[in-house]
Design a protein around this motif. Sequence first.
Motif, short mmCIF file in Angstrom:
data_model
loop_
_atom_site.label_atom_id
_atom_site.label_comp_id
_atom_site.label_asym_id
_atom_site.label_seq_id
_atom_site.Cartn_x
_atom_site.Cartn_y
_atom_site.Cartn_z
N GLN A 3 0.82 -1.20 0.00
CA GLN A 3 0.00 0.00 0.00
C GLN A 3 0.86 1.26 0.00
O GLN A 3 0.49 2.28 -0.56
CB GLN A 3 -0.92 -0.01 1.23
N VAL A 4 2.01 1.19 0.68
CA VAL A 4 2.92 2.33 0.73
C VAL A 4 4.17 2.00 -0.07
O VAL A 4 4.77 0.94 0.08
CB VAL A 4 3.31 2.67 2.19
N ILE A 5 4.55 2.92 -0.97
CA ILE A 5 5.71 2.72 -1.83
C ILE A 5 6.95 3.29 -1.16
O ILE A 5 6.96 4.46 -0.76
CB ILE A 5 5.49 3.42 -3.19
N ASP A 6 7.97 2.47 -1.01
CA ASP A 6 9.24 2.93 -0.45
C ASP A 6 10.16 3.39 -1.58
O ASP A 6 10.53 2.60 -2.46
CB ASP A 6 9.91 1.81 0.34
N CYS A 7 10.51 4.67 -1.54
CA CYS A 7 11.33 5.27 -2.59
C CYS A 7 12.69 5.69 -2.02
O CYS A 7 12.76 6.53 -1.14
CB CYS A 7 10.64 6.50 -3.19
N PRO A 31 0.77 10.53 0.67
CA PRO A 31 0.33 9.60 1.70
C PRO A 31 0.65 8.15 1.39
O PRO A 31 0.71 7.32 2.30
CB PRO A 31 -1.18 9.85 1.78
N ARG A 32 0.83 7.82 0.12
CA ARG A 32 1.08 6.42 -0.25
C ARG A 32 2.52 6.18 -0.69
O ARG A 32 2.82 5.18 -1.33
CB ARG A 32 0.13 6.00 -1.36
N ALA A 33 3.42 7.10 -0.35
CA ALA A 33 4.82 6.93 -0.71
C ALA A 33 5.71 7.47 0.40
O ALA A 33 5.40 8.49 1.01
CB ALA A 33 5.13 7.65 -2.03
N ARG A 34 6.78 6.76 0.67
CA ARG A 34 7.78 7.21 1.64
C ARG A 34 9.05 7.56 0.89
O ARG A 34 9.62 6.72 0.18
CB ARG A 34 8.06 6.12 2.68
N LEU A 35 9.52 8.79 1.05
CA LEU A 35 10.77 9.22 0.45
C LEU A 35 11.88 9.00 1.47
O LEU A 35 11.95 9.69 2.49
CB LEU A 35 10.70 10.68 0.03
N LEU A 36 12.76 8.04 1.21
CA LEU A 36 13.79 7.64 2.16
C LEU A 36 15.16 8.02 1.62
O LEU A 36 15.56 7.60 0.54
CB LEU A 36 13.71 6.13 2.41
N SER A 37 15.87 8.82 2.38
CA SER A 37 17.17 9.32 1.96
C SER A 37 18.22 8.20 1.94
O SER A 37 18.37 7.46 2.90
CB SER A 37 17.62 10.44 2.91
N VAL A 91 15.58 -2.48 -9.07
CA VAL A 91 14.41 -1.62 -8.98
C VAL A 91 14.42 -0.63 -10.13
O VAL A 91 15.48 -0.29 -10.66
CB VAL A 91 14.37 -0.84 -7.64
N PRO A 92 13.26 -0.16 -10.55
CA PRO A 92 13.22 0.89 -11.58
C PRO A 92 13.82 2.17 -11.05
O PRO A 92 13.72 2.47 -9.85
CB PRO A 92 11.73 1.03 -11.90
N LEU A 93 14.44 2.94 -11.92
CA LEU A 93 15.13 4.16 -11.53
C LEU A 93 14.41 5.37 -12.14
O LEU A 93 14.27 5.47 -13.36
CB LEU A 93 16.58 4.10 -12.02
N LEU A 94 13.95 6.26 -11.29
CA LEU A 94 13.24 7.46 -11.72
C LEU A 94 14.17 8.66 -11.60
O LEU A 94 14.72 8.93 -10.53
CB LEU A 94 12.00 7.68 -10.84
N GLY A 95 14.36 9.37 -12.70
CA GLY A 95 15.22 10.54 -12.67
C GLY A 95 14.47 11.76 -12.15
O GLY A 95 13.34 12.01 -12.56
N LEU A 130 5.02 7.98 -9.33
CA LEU A 130 5.79 7.05 -8.49
C LEU A 130 5.16 5.66 -8.51
O LEU A 130 5.86 4.65 -8.61
CB LEU A 130 5.86 7.58 -7.05
N ALA A 131 3.83 5.60 -8.41
CA ALA A 131 3.14 4.32 -8.40
C ALA A 131 3.33 3.58 -9.72
O ALA A 131 3.56 2.36 -9.74
CB ALA A 131 1.66 4.53 -8.11
N CYS A 132 3.24 4.30 -10.82
CA CYS A 132 3.39 3.68 -12.14
C CYS A 132 4.79 3.11 -12.32
O CYS A 132 4.97 2.00 -12.84
CB CYS A 132 3.09 4.69 -13.24
N VAL A 133 5.80 3.86 -11.90
CA VAL A 133 7.18 3.40 -12.04
C VAL A 133 7.45 2.22 -11.11
O VAL A 133 8.12 1.25 -11.48
CB VAL A 133 8.16 4.55 -11.77
N ALA A 134 6.92 2.27 -9.88
CA ALA A 134 7.17 1.20 -8.91
C ALA A 134 6.62 -0.14 -9.40
O ALA A 134 7.16 -1.20 -9.04
CB ALA A 134 6.55 1.57 -7.57
#
Length: 269
Positions: A3-7, A31-37, A91-95, A130-134
């Motif tokens: 449910q939550v995408i880890d980016c 709300p459905r994605a976590r941006l993790l450094s 994993v897919p890479l989003l620029g 983000l969801a489409c790429v994930a």
Amino acid sequence: MRQVIDCAVLWAPGQEGWVKDWMARREHALPRARLLSLPLAAQAPDGPAPDALWRLQQVLRRYDLAILPVAPEQLAWSRMALSAAEGMLPVPLLGLAHGLRAAAIQDLLGLGLSDFVRVELEGDDLGLRLACVARRKDALAAGALAGCDGAVRPATARSSLGNDAAGKSSPGWAPGLAEPDMPYALASRASLPSTEETLSFRAAKSRVVAAFEHDYLSRALRRSGGNIAMAARQASKHRRAFWGLMRKHRIDAAAFRTEGATVEDDELG
């Protein structure tokens, strides 16, 4: 997919300011994605090593996608890093494009980015992208990325083993590819006809040669920052012959030039 995408946001030294600001502004809007450094350690005087992405294969498996911030000052490194990690990330890479021209973005997409967004994109539009790429992670996991046995490793990773180890054969190294940033064998194999397609030996050979030439020219121009004269010298070819091959394969040097680069040395007159 969860449910939550880890980016994983793969920022390099020198990007802390604008990348962390971008993350902070969007932290509560997704709300459905976590941006993790996930900082890239500086292993070279001017930033991360060229094989920094390749070395993150195991770490990235725990994420749904990775975001690679790219500004003009990181463009050259990004090209090298994507070339070194070509086809080997789990994993897919989003620029995340910050101040890049369309030609530069197109070049990065050709090197392995799954997609791109500009820093201005936010809210639901960003979340949808983000969801489409994930969703592409499953397709990557089903391919040769899982395990990477038998894959060609980057030259920088090989050289880090020392001269003795680099001179010996080891599992996963392809003989004759001392410069794995030029995977010509892979380009040739990909251009061969499928089992359902019938080609004469001559036609199949022409296709492989064309794939080799296109790959060689593109990588030479990428290393030279789009400078045709420099690329021709490195290839030990006359500048006019090199330019003729570029015309044959419809390769535009402008797509490989960094911001502010000049074309003085590329005059063929």
